[in-house]
Design an enzyme around this catalytic site. Structure first.
Site, PDB file in Angstrom:
ATOM      1  CB  CYS A 176     -21.001  -4.070  49.470  1.00 38.62           C
ATOM      2  SG  CYS A 176     -19.279  -3.677  50.153  1.00 38.62           S
ATOM      3  CB  ILE A 177     -22.611  -2.679  54.657  1.00 35.58           C
ATOM      4  CG1 ILE A 177     -21.977  -3.949  55.315  1.00 35.58           C
ATOM      5  CG2 ILE A 177     -24.227  -3.006  54.424  1.00 35.58           C
ATOM      6  CD1 ILE A 177     -22.558  -4.101  56.998  1.00 35.58           C
TER       7      ILE A 177
END
Length: 327
Positions: A176-177
């Site tokens: 996840c960014i």
């Protein structure tokens, strides 16, 4: 005020041992109750397309583990519920908040799943509150998990709307960014966010994301989680749904986030990425090792079951798990 609370993450915390009262780690009980059901472990493989498929979901249910089926094959959800019920197994599915999902939920009245997870990246939203109320009206016996959130206010609002459990974690996961793309999230302070949210909760909290070691499961329970959702530790197995890729003679499995372009099929509002993980054996071996490590955690906590973990002392030691401290 938020600025008055201590901020830390999993690698910054060490739990302090108590006197052991069991003669064998195998005596430690790792079972957990969620709703009307008891499960072997307080862990949930993330409801992501490279982590779980119908075959794995069925196997987990048969063996007494909790699961949440992902929502990315919408047309298969109803047949999946029917097939699970025909085998006497619980059905646990995910939904989004689009208009078509309201019709889908209503269509489940004749064969309602035991669990529904409302699965969106920013769960503190009117759209989620409306969906909770709709599910509770149409399927009052179904246990509703809602998320994801990262504040006590969000937990209280979703609980007040009717959620039976809330999922805490905004972008702390390995693929996840969100924190990079948006500037928001609980990445880097997920454990502190869990503690903050759990203090406001009246119903179960599911910690979601940021789990890098089996010891992090015990830490999550210490800081208020009833269950722990895990992605990367469950990715990369021989039976994992992620595509198998060979690089320089080595075998890898794809693992990507639910908000990645690989999941969405387009480069729009991307908050996830894809990585390759070395293939690492069978899922059953990981589940067994997790249980054994959690039993050891319970023995160090000085108890016989998961509740003992909730009462241990701890110290904050910045980056106490770092250079090479991995399983």
């Amino acid at each position: 005020m938020f600025n008055d609370i201590p901020v830390f993450d999993y690698e910054d915390i060490q739990l302090i041992p108590n006197k052991c009262i069991i003669t064998s780690r195998s005596q430690a009980d790792t079972s957990v109750t969620l709703g009307k059901y008891q499960f072997k472990l307080p862990v949930i493989p993330a409801n992501m397309q490279t982590i779980i498929d119908e075959t794995i979901a069925e196997r987990l249910a048969k063996e007494g583990y909790f699961y949440i089926m992902h929502r990315f094959d919408e047309d298969s959800r109803k047949p999946f519920i029917k097939r699970m019920h025909e085998q006497g197994l619980i059905a646990s599915i995910s939904v989004g908040v689009k208009a078509c999902e309201y019709e889908f939920v209503t269509s489940l009245k004749e064969d309602a799943p035991e669990f529904i997870t409302i699965d969106i990246a920013h769960g503190h939203a009117n759209s989620v509150i409306d969906m909770i109320k709709h599910i509770k009206t149409e399927l009052p016996e179904t246990f509703v998990i809602a998320g994801n959130v990262g504040t006590p206010e969000a937990v209280r609002e979703l609980e007040n709307a009717g959620a039976d459990a809330t999922k805490v974690g905004i972008g702390p996961g390995k693929v996840c960014i969100t924190k990079v793309k948006t500037g928001f999230g609980t990445g880097g302070w997920q454990l502190a966010a869990l503690r903050w949210c759990a203090k406001a909760a009246r119903k179960p909290i599911i910690a979601d994301g940021g789990i890098r070691t089996h010891g992090d499961i015990a830490k999550s329970i210490r800081f208020g989680a009833s269950m722990v959702m895990i992605g990367s530790l469950f990715a990369g197995h021989i039976e994992s749904p992620g595509k198998t890729v060979e690089v320089d003679g080595e075998t890898f499995k794809e693992y990507y986030g639910s908000a990645s372009e690989y999941q969405k099929g387009e480069h729009k509002n991307v908050e996830g990425k894809k990585i390759l993980l070395p293939t690492k054996g069978h899922l059953s071996d990981t589940l067994t090792e997790m249980q054994q490590d959690l039993q050891s955690s319970i023995s160090y906590a000085g108890g016989k079951d998961l509740d003992s973990l909730r009462h241990v002392d701890y110290v904050i030691v910045k980056n106490s798990i770092w250079n090479g401290d991995s399983i």
